[in-house]
Design a protein around this motif. Structure first.
Motif, PDB file in Angstrom:
ATOM      1  N   MET A   1     -72.987 -88.933   6.406  1.00  0.00           N
ATOM      2  CA  MET A   1     -71.898 -89.681   7.005  1.00  0.00           C
ATOM      3  C   MET A   1     -70.594 -88.907   6.824  1.00  0.00           C
ATOM      4  N   THR A   2     -70.227 -88.180   7.822  1.00  0.00           N
ATOM      5  CA  THR A   2     -68.981 -87.434   7.770  1.00  0.00           C
ATOM      6  C   THR A   2     -68.242 -87.595   9.081  1.00  0.00           C
ATOM      7  N   GLY A   3     -67.000 -87.163   9.106  1.00  0.00           N
ATOM      8  CA  GLY A   3     -66.218 -87.200  10.329  1.00  0.00           C
ATOM      9  C   GLY A   3     -66.077 -88.587  10.893  1.00  0.00           C
ATOM     10  N   THR A   4     -66.227 -88.701  12.198  1.00  0.00           N
ATOM     11  CA  THR A   4     -66.034 -89.994  12.863  1.00  0.00           C
ATOM     12  C   THR A   4     -67.158 -90.969  12.589  1.00  0.00           C
ATOM     13  N   ASP A   5     -68.303 -90.485  12.059  1.00  0.00           N
ATOM     14  CA  ASP A   5     -69.418 -91.374  11.755  1.00  0.00           C
ATOM     15  C   ASP A   5     -69.239 -92.102  10.434  1.00  0.00           C
ATOM     16  N   HIS A   6     -68.280 -91.664   9.633  1.00  0.00           N
ATOM     17  CA  HIS A   6     -68.090 -92.236   8.311  1.00  0.00           C
ATOM     18  C   HIS A   6     -67.490 -93.636   8.421  1.00  0.00           C
ATOM     19  N   GLU A   7     -68.151 -94.594   7.804  1.00  0.00           N
ATOM     20  CA  GLU A   7     -67.626 -95.957   7.790  1.00  0.00           C
ATOM     21  C   GLU A   7     -67.035 -96.234   6.422  1.00  0.00           C
ATOM     22  N   HIS A   8     -65.885 -96.861   6.398  1.00  0.00           N
ATOM     23  CA  HIS A   8     -65.205 -97.181   5.153  1.00  0.00           C
ATOM     24  C   HIS A   8     -65.510 -98.618   4.757  1.00  0.00           C
ATOM     25  N   SER A   9     -65.511 -98.861   3.460  1.00  0.00           N
ATOM     26  CA  SER A   9     -65.710-100.228   2.984  1.00  0.00           C
ATOM     27  C   SER A   9     -64.490-101.069   3.342  1.00  0.00           C
ATOM     28  N   GLU A  10     -64.674-102.361   3.298  1.00  0.00           N
ATOM     29  CA  GLU A  10     -63.575-103.272   3.624  1.00  0.00           C
ATOM     30  C   GLU A  10     -62.391-103.065   2.686  1.00  0.00           C
ATOM     31  N   SER A  11     -62.661-102.822   1.412  1.00  0.00           N
ATOM     32  CA  SER A  11     -61.589-102.604   0.445  1.00  0.00           C
ATOM     33  C   SER A  11     -60.788-101.352   0.779  1.00  0.00           C
ATOM     34  N   VAL A  12     -61.469-100.297   1.216  1.00  0.00           N
ATOM     35  CA  VAL A  12     -60.786 -99.059   1.590  1.00  0.00           C
ATOM     36  C   VAL A  12     -59.897 -99.299   2.804  1.00  0.00           C
ATOM     37  N   VAL A  13     -60.406-100.009   3.784  1.00  0.00           N
ATOM     38  CA  VAL A  13     -59.634-100.291   4.996  1.00  0.00           C
ATOM     39  C   VAL A  13     -58.417-101.164   4.673  1.00  0.00           C
ATOM     40  N   LEU A  14     -58.607-102.192   3.876  1.00  0.00           N
ATOM     41  CA  LEU A  14     -57.481-103.053   3.502  1.00  0.00           C
ATOM     42  C   LEU A  14     -56.417-102.269   2.742  1.00  0.00           C
ATOM     43  N   ALA A  15     -56.853-101.426   1.827  1.00  0.00           N
ATOM     44  CA  ALA A  15     -55.902-100.610   1.063  1.00  0.00           C
ATOM     45  C   ALA A  15     -55.166 -99.641   1.979  1.00  0.00           C
ATOM     46  N   ALA A  16     -55.873 -99.041   2.918  1.00  0.00           N
ATOM     47  CA  ALA A  16     -55.244 -98.115   3.863  1.00  0.00           C
ATOM     48  C   ALA A  16     -54.225 -98.828   4.740  1.00  0.00           C
ATOM     49  N   GLN A  17     -54.568-100.014   5.200  1.00  0.00           N
ATOM     50  CA  GLN A  17     -53.636-100.783   6.023  1.00  0.00           C
ATOM     51  C   GLN A  17     -52.391-101.140   5.225  1.00  0.00           C
ATOM     52  N   TRP A  18     -52.591-101.564   3.983  1.00  0.00           N
ATOM     53  CA  TRP A  18     -51.445-101.911   3.134  1.00  0.00           C
ATOM     54  C   TRP A  18     -50.562-100.684   2.925  1.00  0.00           C
ATOM     55  N   LEU A  19     -51.178 -99.555   2.580  1.00  0.00           N
ATOM     56  CA  LEU A  19     -50.413 -98.337   2.305  1.00  0.00           C
ATOM     57  C   LEU A  19     -49.668 -97.854   3.541  1.00  0.00           C
ATOM     58  N   ALA A  20     -50.277 -97.972   4.709  1.00  0.00           N
ATOM     59  CA  ALA A  20     -49.623 -97.534   5.946  1.00  0.00           C
ATOM     60  C   ALA A  20     -48.355 -98.331   6.227  1.00  0.00           C
ATOM     61  N   GLU A  21     -48.282 -99.556   5.714  1.00  0.00           N
ATOM     62  CA  GLU A  21     -47.104-100.405   5.924  1.00  0.00           C
ATOM     63  C   GLU A  21     -45.980-100.138   4.925  1.00  0.00           C
ATOM     64  N   GLN A  22     -46.256 -99.417   3.863  1.00  0.00           N
ATOM     65  CA  GLN A  22     -45.268 -99.189   2.820  1.00  0.00           C
ATOM     66  C   GLN A  22     -44.329 -98.056   3.221  1.00  0.00           C
ATOM     67  N   ASN A  23     -43.033 -98.321   3.145  1.00  0.00           N
ATOM     68  CA  ASN A  23     -42.044 -97.295   3.446  1.00  0.00           C
ATOM     69  C   ASN A  23     -40.873 -97.438   2.490  1.00  0.00           C
ATOM     70  N   PRO A  24     -40.775 -96.565   1.529  1.00  0.00           N
ATOM     71  CA  PRO A  24     -41.610 -95.399   1.259  1.00  0.00           C
ATOM     72  C   PRO A  24     -42.907 -95.791   0.551  1.00  0.00           C
TER      73      PRO A  24
END
Length: 62
Positions: A1-24
């Motif tokens: 599972m690499t590249g575009t085939d890689h699926e992230h866990s729900e926790s990873v996605v939630l953390a990424a969404q939260w981090l993307a909203e943080q400025n700075p």
């Protein structure tokens, strides 16, 4: 599972969404993600990378 085939866990996605909203973004990023979300160090790194993709796509698509 690499590249575009890689699926992230729900926790990873939630953390990424939260981090993307943080400025700075909080510093240091990885310990902050691990404190806020139930992530391993590897998952926190994945979330940080995914958040960069979210930021990029948001800028590209308005």
């Amino acid at each position: 599972m690499t590249g575009t085939d890689h699926e992230h866990s729900e926790s990873v996605v939630l953390a990424a969404q939260w981090l993307a909203e943080q400025n700075p973004a909080p510093q240091p990023i990885i310990p902050e993600l691990r404190k806020r979300f139930p992530l391993t160090a590897l998952q926190a790194c994945e979330a940080a990378a995914l958040s960069n993709r979210y930021r990029f796509l948001r800028k590209a698509h308005g």
